[in-house]
Design a protein around this motif. Structure first.
Motif, mmCIF file in Angstrom:
data_model
loop_
_atom_site.group_PDB
_atom_site.id
_atom_site.type_symbol
_atom_site.label_atom_id
_atom_site.label_comp_id
_atom_site.label_asym_id
_atom_site.label_seq_id
_atom_site.Cartn_x
_atom_site.Cartn_y
_atom_site.Cartn_z
ATOM 1 N N ILE A 77 0.817 -1.211 0.000
ATOM 2 C CA ILE A 77 0.000 0.000 0.000
ATOM 3 C C ILE A 77 0.853 1.265 0.000
ATOM 4 O O ILE A 77 0.736 2.118 -0.886
ATOM 5 N N ALA A 78 1.731 1.403 0.999
ATOM 6 C CA ALA A 78 2.437 2.677 1.202
ATOM 7 C C ALA A 78 3.320 3.039 0.012
ATOM 8 O O ALA A 78 3.199 4.139 -0.550
ATOM 9 N N ILE A 79 4.213 2.138 -0.387
ATOM 10 C CA ILE A 79 5.124 2.454 -1.486
ATOM 11 C C ILE A 79 4.368 2.641 -2.804
ATOM 12 O O ILE A 79 4.592 3.635 -3.516
ATOM 13 N N PRO A 80 3.452 1.725 -3.201
ATOM 14 C CA PRO A 80 2.713 1.944 -4.458
ATOM 15 C C PRO A 80 1.914 3.241 -4.466
ATOM 16 O O PRO A 80 1.895 3.963 -5.472
ATOM 17 N N ALA A 81 1.256 3.567 -3.350
ATOM 18 C CA ALA A 81 0.463 4.803 -3.307
ATOM 19 C C ALA A 81 1.352 6.030 -3.395
ATOM 20 O O ALA A 81 1.003 7.016 -4.063
ATOM 21 N N LEU A 82 2.526 6.000 -2.747
ATOM 22 C CA LEU A 82 3.427 7.139 -2.804
ATOM 23 C C LEU A 82 4.035 7.293 -4.197
ATOM 24 O O LEU A 82 4.222 8.416 -4.687
ATOM 25 N N GLU A 85 1.339 9.065 -6.189
ATOM 26 C CA GLU A 85 1.195 10.484 -5.868
ATOM 27 C C GLU A 85 2.362 11.301 -6.418
ATOM 28 O O GLU A 85 2.155 12.360 -7.029
ATOM 29 N N ILE A 86 3.596 10.840 -6.194
ATOM 30 C CA ILE A 86 4.759 11.596 -6.660
ATOM 31 C C ILE A 86 4.782 11.658 -8.183
ATOM 32 O O ILE A 86 5.058 12.708 -8.774
ATOM 33 N N GLY A 94 1.530 20.393 -10.639
ATOM 34 C CA GLY A 94 0.521 21.182 -9.960
ATOM 35 C C GLY A 94 0.237 20.613 -8.589
ATOM 36 O O GLY A 94 0.758 19.561 -8.208
ATOM 37 N N GLY A 95 -0.583 21.317 -7.823
ATOM 38 C CA GLY A 95 -1.020 20.807 -6.541
ATOM 39 C C GLY A 95 -1.869 19.562 -6.734
ATOM 40 O O GLY A 95 -2.154 19.129 -7.848
ATOM 41 N N SER A 96 -2.312 18.989 -5.626
ATOM 42 C CA SER A 96 -3.008 17.715 -5.695
ATOM 43 C C SER A 96 -4.305 17.785 -6.501
ATOM 44 O O SER A 96 -4.646 16.858 -7.234
ATOM 45 N N VAL A 97 -5.036 18.881 -6.396
ATOM 46 C CA VAL A 97 -6.294 19.003 -7.144
ATOM 47 C C VAL A 97 -6.030 19.056 -8.645
ATOM 48 O O VAL A 97 -6.678 18.370 -9.437
ATOM 49 N N ILE A 98 -5.054 19.869 -9.070
ATOM 50 C CA ILE A 98 -4.722 19.963 -10.492
ATOM 51 C C ILE A 98 -4.223 18.622 -11.005
ATOM 52 O O ILE A 98 -4.590 18.185 -12.106
ATOM 53 N N ALA A 99 -3.376 17.958 -10.215
ATOM 54 C CA ALA A 99 -2.810 16.681 -10.651
ATOM 55 C C ALA A 99 -3.905 15.649 -10.889
ATOM 56 O O ALA A 99 -3.944 14.988 -11.934
ATOM 57 N N PHE A 100 -4.823 15.484 -9.937
ATOM 58 C CA PHE A 100 -5.872 14.478 -10.107
ATOM 59 C C PHE A 100 -6.932 14.933 -11.103
ATOM 60 O O PHE A 100 -7.631 14.103 -11.689
ATOM 61 N N ASN A 101 -7.066 16.225 -11.337
ATOM 62 C CA ASN A 101 -7.949 16.701 -12.393
ATOM 63 C C ASN A 101 -7.456 16.228 -13.756
ATOM 64 O O ASN A 101 -8.251 15.995 -14.682
ATOM 65 N N HIS A 118 12.237 16.241 -14.026
ATOM 66 C CA HIS A 118 11.895 14.836 -14.205
ATOM 67 C C HIS A 118 12.698 14.026 -13.186
ATOM 68 O O HIS A 118 13.657 13.347 -13.561
ATOM 69 N N SER A 119 12.348 14.045 -11.936
ATOM 70 C CA SER A 119 13.169 13.327 -10.978
ATOM 71 C C SER A 119 12.722 11.874 -10.860
ATOM 72 O O SER A 119 11.729 11.472 -11.438
ATOM 73 N N ASN A 120 13.511 11.102 -10.097
ATOM 74 C CA ASN A 120 13.344 9.655 -10.031
ATOM 75 C C ASN A 120 12.229 9.306 -9.048
ATOM 76 O O ASN A 120 12.491 8.992 -7.884
ATOM 77 N N ALA A 121 10.999 9.354 -9.508
ATOM 78 C CA ALA A 121 9.843 9.249 -8.609
ATOM 79 C C ALA A 121 9.785 7.910 -7.898
ATOM 80 O O ALA A 121 9.466 7.848 -6.707
ATOM 81 N N VAL A 122 10.052 6.822 -8.619
ATOM 82 C CA VAL A 122 9.938 5.495 -8.011
ATOM 83 C C VAL A 122 10.993 5.320 -6.922
ATOM 84 O O VAL A 122 10.698 4.869 -5.811
ATOM 85 N N MET A 123 12.237 5.683 -7.212
ATOM 86 C CA MET A 123 13.294 5.590 -6.196
ATOM 87 C C MET A 123 13.006 6.521 -5.036
ATOM 88 O O MET A 123 13.220 6.160 -3.863
ATOM 89 N N ASP A 124 12.524 7.728 -5.323
ATOM 90 C CA ASP A 124 12.200 8.674 -4.257
ATOM 91 C C ASP A 124 11.160 8.094 -3.308
ATOM 92 O O ASP A 124 11.272 8.218 -2.080
#
Length: 486
Positions: A77-82, A85-86, A94-101, A118-124
Motif C-alpha cells: 500500500i504505502a510504497i505503491p500509493a506514494l 502520488e509523486i 501542480g497541486g493535488s487538485v490539479i494533478a488528479f484533475n 523529471h526526478s526519479n519518482a519510483v526511487m524517491d
C-alpha cells in the motif's frame, strides 16, 4: 527617506536569508536539488505520529506479531500509493487538485485529501517510505524501553492512546530519570521539531492549492493567513477537554478519512483514467457491470464478513459477486479491435475484453507517467504496479476501513469521539462531492488548466503520441480519438 532606506536593507536581508526559489519553464517554484526534495519529504513524513501514534499501535497489537501486517502494508500500500502520488504530481506539475484533475475531472475531490523537474519518482518513493519505516521503528524501541521501565504490559482491557505516550508516559519516565530537567527540555524540543516538520508540509499543500487556483494574494500572505487560521482552529485543544478531543480527532481522521482518501486514489486512478478508451472498445454496459461487480463485491463481501463474523464466508460472497459480474460484462461486451495473435478469434476477443475491462486504465496510466518519471536512467514504474494498486491495495484498504465503524459503535456515547467521527465523515463527503459534481471544485483549478482532464488521445497510445497523431492526421484527428474524462 530614512524609512525607505531601512525598508530596502530589510528587504535585501530577508532575501539573503530566504532566497527566492528557482523557477521552472512554466513559472512554478522548483526544488534546488533532488537531495533538498528528499530531505524535505522525509522531514514531512517523520512527524509526531511516528514517535507517538505508531508505538502505541504496536503496543496495542502485542508487539512482534504486528510487524507481519505492517510490512505487508508498507510494500502493498504505502510504497505503491506514494509512487502514484509523486509521479502524478511531477507529470502534471501542480497541486493535488490539479494533478488528479488531469487523471479525470471527477477526481478533483480526491486531490483535496492528499498532502517537481523529471526526478526519479519510483526511487524517491522507496527512499521516503524506507526512512519513515526506520524512524518510527527506532522510536518504537525507545518507547518500549520506557513502557517496560514503567511496568506497563499490553492488555485487551486497557488501550495505550497515542497522546498517552507523549503527554503521560514519556513525561512520567523523564521525571524518574537522573538529570530530569535536561531530558524534559530535550523531549519538549523533539515534539516541537516533529510538529513543525509535519505542519510545514500540511500548510504547503494548502498554500500550493490556493496559489495554483489563482488566488489573488501573494504566497507569503496566504501562508500567514493559513498559519493564523490553523492557530485558531487548534485553540480548542488547549482547553480542559482538549486532550480528549485531540485523541478523538486523531483516531477517526486516521482510521476513516485518511484510509478512504488513499483508497480513492489507488482505485480511481486505475479505473477511470482514459475510461472512454475502454467504453469505445467494449461498450458502456460492460464497463458499468464490471465495475459494479468490483465495488459491489467489496461492499457485499465486507458487509457479510462483519455480519456473520466469518472472513471466509465474506470473501466467498465478495468474490462470487465479482465473478458473476465479470462473466455478465463479458457477455454484453462488444468485440474489441482485432489483435495480432495466433489464438482463435473467439478467445482473442474474450481476452481483449478482459484486458480492457480489468487492466487497460491502470496500464495506460503507467505508460503515460513513465514518459516523464521513467525517462533517462530513472527507475520506471513496473508493469505489476497498476494491478497491485487496484486488486491488492484497494481491497486491503477497504477491509481496514471497514473495521473503523464497529470500533466507533463501541465508543458512540463519547462526545469527543463523536466530534472526531463527524469530521472524518465530512472529509469523505468532500471527496465524493467532487466525483458527483466536479464543477464545485473548478475554483481550485486555473481556468487555463481546467480542460487538461479532457485531453484527446489515441487508443493504446501514450498521451503525447496520441496528441501528435491526432493533430497531424489528414481527417483532423477525428478517427479513433478518445477523450479522457467525460
Amino acid at each position: 527617506m530614512a524609512l525607505r532606506t531601512m525598508q530596502k536593507f530589510v528587504s535585501r536581508g530577508f532575501k539573503w536569508f530566504f532566497p527566492e526559489p528557482e523557477k521552472a519553464e512554466d513559472g512554478r517554484d522548483q526544488w534546488p536539488s533532488r537531495a533538498a526534495f528528499l530531505l524535505a519529504a522525509m522531514g514531512g513524513c517523520a512527524g509526531q505520529g511516528n514517535l507517538l501514534r505508531y508505538p502505541s499501535v504496536v503496543y496495542n497489537n502485542y508487539g512482534l506479531q504486528w510487524f507481519i501486517p505492517y510490512m505487508l502494508a508498507v510494500f502493498l500500500i504505502a510504497i505503491p500509493a506514494l509512487v502514484l502520488e509523486i509521479s502524478i504530481g511531477q507529470c502534471y506539475r501542480g497541486g493535488s487538485v490539479i494533478a488528479f484533475n488531469n487523471i479525470n475531472r471527477r477526481l478533483k475531490g480526491v486531490g483535496i485529501g492528499p498532502v517537481f523537474k523529471h526526478s526519479n519518482a519510483v526511487m524517491d518513493a522507496v527512499l521516503i517510505c524506507g526512512s519513515n519505516v526506520l524512524f518510527e521503528n527506532f522510536a518504537a524501541f525507545a518507547i518500549f524501553g520506557v513502557v517496560g521501565f514503567l511496568r506497563r504490559w499490553p492488555s485487551p482491557d486497557e488501550r495505550l492512546g497515542a497522546f498517552v505516550v507523549g503527554f503521560l508516559t514519556l513525561p512520567e519516565a523523564v521525571l524518574q530519570t537522573p538529570g530530569a530537567n535536561f531530558w524534559a527540555v530535550l523531549l519538549f524540543l523533539t515534539l516541537i521539531v516533529l510538529g513543525f516538520s509535519s505542519a510545514f508540509v500540511m500548510l504547503d499543500v494548502v498554500a500550493t492549492l490556493l496559489v495554483d487556483s489563482g488566488f489573488r494574494y501573494s504566497r507569503p500572505v496566504i501562508v500567514s493567513g493559513l498559519t493564523l487560521a490553523s492557530f485558531l482552529m487548534c485553540l480548542p485543544y488547549c482547553t480542559e477537554f482538549g486532550y480528549y478531543l485531540l485523541d478523538g480527532v486523531d483516531r477517526w481522521i486516521n482510521n476513516i478519512a485518511l484510509i478512504f482518501v488513499v483508497f480513492s486514489e489507488v482505485v480511481s486512478a486505475t479505473t477511470v483514467y482514459r475510461w472512454t478508451d475502454v467504453v469505445g472498445q467494449v461498450g458502456m454496459p460492460a464497463f458499468v457491470i464490471y465495475n459494479l461487480g468490483y465495488f459491489g463485491g467489496l461492499l457485499i463481501g465486507i458487509t457479510v464478513a462483519h455480519g456473520v463474523e466469518s472472513a471466509a464466508i465474506g470473501a466467498g460472497a465478495g468474490f462470487g459477486v465479482f465473478t458473476v459480474c465479470t462473466i455478465l460484462a463479458g457477455i454484453v461486451a462488444s468485440s474489441p479491435s482485432p489483435s495480432n495473435t495466433a489464438l482463435p478469434s473467439r478467445i482473442r476477443a474474450q481476452l481483449a475484453q478482459l484486458w480492457y475491462l480489468a487492466f487497460y486504465s491502470g496500464n495506460q496510466l503507467r505508460r503515460d507517467l513513465n514518459l516523464i518519471v521513467g525517462s533517462g536512467n530513472n527507475w520506471k514504474i513496473p508493469a505489476f504496479m497498476p494491478v497491485l494498486l487496484r486488486y491488492v491495495s484497494g481491497p486491503v484498504l477497504a477491509i481496514i476501513f471497514s473495521f473503523a465503524f464497529p470500533e466507533f459503535h463501541e465508543l458512540r456515547y463519547d462526545p469527543m469521539m463523536i466530534a472526531g467521527f463527524i469530521l472524518s465523515i465530512l472529509g469523505m463527503v468532500g471527496v465524493l462531492l467532487g466525483f458527483v459534481v466536479p464543477r464545485y471544485y473548478d475554483c481550485f483549478v486555473p481556468w487555463q488548466r481546467r480542460e487538461e482532464g479532457m485531453k484527446e488521445t489515441l487508443l493504446d497510445r501514450p498521451v503525447e503520441q496520441g496528441d501528435a497523431v491526432s493533430v497531424g492526421s489528414e481527417d483532423g484527428g477525428e478517427s479513433g480519438r478518445e477523450k479522457i474524462g467525460g
